[in-house]
Motif scaffolding. Structure first.
Motif, mmCIF file in Angstrom:
data_model
loop_
_atom_site.group_PDB
_atom_site.id
_atom_site.type_symbol
_atom_site.label_atom_id
_atom_site.label_comp_id
_atom_site.label_asym_id
_atom_site.label_seq_id
_atom_site.Cartn_x
_atom_site.Cartn_y
_atom_site.Cartn_z
ATOM 1 N N LEU A 126 13.446 -4.677 0.889
ATOM 2 C CA LEU A 126 12.369 -5.712 1.756
ATOM 3 C C LEU A 126 11.301 -4.409 2.307
ATOM 4 O O LEU A 126 12.201 -3.526 3.469
ATOM 5 N N HIS A 127 10.194 -4.918 2.420
ATOM 6 C CA HIS A 127 9.270 -3.994 3.389
ATOM 7 C C HIS A 127 8.573 -4.930 3.963
ATOM 8 O O HIS A 127 8.578 -6.550 4.254
ATOM 9 N N GLU B 176 -2.546 -7.630 8.917
ATOM 10 C CA GLU B 176 -3.169 -6.885 8.062
ATOM 11 C C GLU B 176 -3.547 -5.817 6.670
ATOM 12 O O GLU B 176 -4.480 -5.889 6.169
ATOM 13 N N MET B 177 -2.061 -5.398 6.526
ATOM 14 C CA MET B 177 -2.288 -4.967 5.490
ATOM 15 C C MET B 177 -1.357 -4.999 4.452
ATOM 16 O O MET B 177 -1.612 -4.762 3.656
ATOM 17 N N ALA B 178 -1.322 -7.485 4.183
ATOM 18 C CA ALA B 178 -1.268 -7.501 3.259
ATOM 19 C C ALA B 178 -2.575 -8.231 3.080
ATOM 20 O O ALA B 178 -1.953 -9.938 3.314
ATOM 21 N N GLU C 195 0.982 -1.081 0.002
ATOM 22 C CA GLU C 195 0.317 0.134 0.265
ATOM 23 C C GLU C 195 0.567 1.269 0.357
ATOM 24 O O GLU C 195 0.420 2.629 -0.212
ATOM 25 N N SER C 196 1.872 1.363 0.894
ATOM 26 C CA SER C 196 2.501 2.282 1.348
ATOM 27 C C SER C 196 3.155 3.219 -0.783
ATOM 28 O O SER C 196 3.526 4.045 -0.625
ATOM 29 N N THR C 197 3.955 1.964 -1.330
ATOM 30 C CA THR C 197 3.941 2.148 -2.714
ATOM 31 C C THR C 197 3.145 2.188 -3.895
ATOM 32 O O THR C 197 3.758 2.553 -5.075
ATOM 33 N N GLY C 198 1.833 1.636 -3.639
ATOM 34 C CA GLY C 198 1.176 1.499 -4.224
ATOM 35 C C GLY C 198 1.870 0.441 -5.359
ATOM 36 O O GLY C 198 1.310 -0.415 -6.451
ATOM 37 N N GLY C 199 3.396 -0.546 -5.345
ATOM 38 C CA GLY C 199 3.295 -2.393 -6.030
ATOM 39 C C GLY C 199 3.029 -3.299 -5.557
ATOM 40 O O GLY C 199 2.544 -3.431 -4.641
ATOM 41 N N THR C 200 4.118 -4.190 -5.902
ATOM 42 C CA THR C 200 3.629 -5.868 -5.291
ATOM 43 C C THR C 200 4.663 -5.705 -5.354
ATOM 44 O O THR C 200 6.134 -5.961 -5.216
#
Length: 437
Positions: A146-147, A152-154, A105-110
């Motif tokens: 690496l994040h 709950e954020m995944a 969510e923080s980057t909008g990427g995958t």
């Protein structure tokens, strides 16, 4: 001992499990979590350990007294040795979560999941709380950031998964012996098993296929596609390749043999001609073969080759030229113990032993077993009517044929048990550091 409360589960894979007396129970292969609905993260109820003879058992998390970077230690109590079987509401963390695609969510990427952390609450309950995700950059030369995401954020981790990569699951499995990796593959779903098998290199997959039940070998080989299947068959020992091809319909067998390199396919074709249950059908056509003028030093160099099994490397077969099977006239055997006692420059022809009659290709398996047991042999030569060496039967060939046909098949066990029992007091946790950034 200070007990951290967060453990990254991929780092547990392969750790030795000890009982309170310090005896080895097995090795950690995965963690079991119980699903509790979308509002709550899964509850970790235990670990899956693999014991000798490939049996996987469930270790309730309330039985574990300590976990560190070297080992997992169990507390006192009776160990349930029944085979682990996952229940419908349970999740195998490494098998089912590694390599899943997750939106960041923080980057909008995958990114893809590379590890999952379990954490102990004040009440002593363990649950999955953190997910380590490697961002996908689209560049082959650069590793993504690496994040560390809260569970709950995944979203989507526990739902149906699209086809995904295998890199992180393979990293967990890479140090396993072929037999253990074959065992791990049998625990995966058919789709995931085929994905992981296809990602192995040809030589590694060839070794693993030889340790799987016939029906799994056929399904994996079929899923590879014919060109890749032929490449893998070329990496297999001819006797193993012949056994696998004999399970296929004749038209498919012929197509794959035609796709193989002729020098790899020819010995397999020869083995397929022999009647099942005879020396010809179980022998290897590539034992260690040398001429009588070869030296002890040359023979020792040959049996040191790492790809040779212990049974094959236990002796050298001495023949007249040509050296490839079928060879020239068979002269006899020199055992490796004799090689260790002789000067390096000594010739093999001076120490050949030929006091036992060799096998014929049609010698039945019971007779082979009787003769090998009578004379304490690990291998016997197989010669044709012209006394040319055509192969050798090793003790592992005989053992493999003597066991029940489905001995490699884990689904044959009838003492299956479910995974979860509700954990009580929390164990000591283990490694605190997350995956490397």
């Amino acid at each position: 001992m200070t007990m951290p409360t967060r453990v990254y589960i991929a780092r547990l894979a392969g750790l030795t499990v000890f009982d309170p007396n310090g005896d080895q129970v097995g090795r950690v292969r995965d963690a079991v979590a119980r699903l509790r609905g979308a509002a709550n993260s899964p509850q970790v109820v235990g670990l899956v350990a693999e014991m000798p003879l490939r049996r996987r058992i469930f270790l309730s998390i309330n039985r574990i007294t300590s976990i560190d970077s070297e080992a997992v230690v169990l507390g006192s109590g009776t160990l349930n040795l029944r085979r682990f079987e996952k229940r419908p509401n349970e999740l195998l963390v490494l098998e089912e979560l590694l390599d899943r695609r997750v939106r960041i969510e923080s980057t909008g990427g995958t990114g893809v999941v590379v590890d999952v952390a379990m954490e102990s609450s004040r009440s002593g309950e363990w649950s999955l709380t953190r997910v380590a995700v490697r961002e996908q950059t689209g560049r082959l030369t650069r590793r993504g950031q690496l994040h560390q995401l809260d569970w709950e954020m995944a979203p989507g981790l526990t739902g149906a998964s699209e086809a995904r990569g295998t890199a992180n699951l393979l990293a967990v499995l890479e140090d396993m012996r072929p037999a253990d990796l074959a065992n791990a593959l049998q625990e995966l779903s058919d789709t995931r098993r085929n994905e992981v098998a296809a990602a192995l290199d040809d030589a590694r997959l060839a070794d693993v296929l030889g340790e799987l039940p016939e029906h799994d070998q056929v399904e994996i080989l079929t899923a590879l596609g014919r060109e890749r299947a032929a490449d893998v068959l070329e990496e297999m020992d001819p006797d193993d390749a012949a056994d696998l091809l004999s399970e296929l319909p004749l038209p498919e067998r012929d197509v794959l043999l035609d796709l193989m390199q002729p020098d790899e396919a020819d010995p397999v074709r020869q083995l397929l001609k022999y009647k099942p249950g005879t020396a010809g059908s179980v022998m290897t056509s590539e034992p260690v073969i040398l001429p009588p003028d070869a030296t002890v030093a040359e023979a020792l160099a040959r049996i040191r080759e790492p790809q040779l099994s212990p049974a094959v490397a236990a002796q050298v077969f001495v023949v007249r030229a040509p050296m490839a099977t079928p060879t020239g006239r068979y002269l006899g055997i020199v055992h490796f113990q004799r090689l260790l006692r002789e000067p390096p420059a000594e010739l093999l022809g001076a120490m050949v032993v030929n006091d036992l009659d060799p096998l014929q290709p049609g010698t039945p398996l019971p007779e082979i077993t009787r003769r090998m047991a009578m004379y304490d042999l690990v291998a016997m030569p197989v010669v044709d009517t012209n006394n040319r060496l055509v192969g050798a039967v090793t003790v592992d060939d005989v053992l493999d044929q003597s066991l029940p046909r489905d001995w490699r098949d884990r689904t044959g066990d009838d003492d299956q048990s479910g995974g979860g029992t509700t954990p009580g007091q929390a164990p000591g946790a283990g490694p605190t550091g997350g995956p490397d950034g």
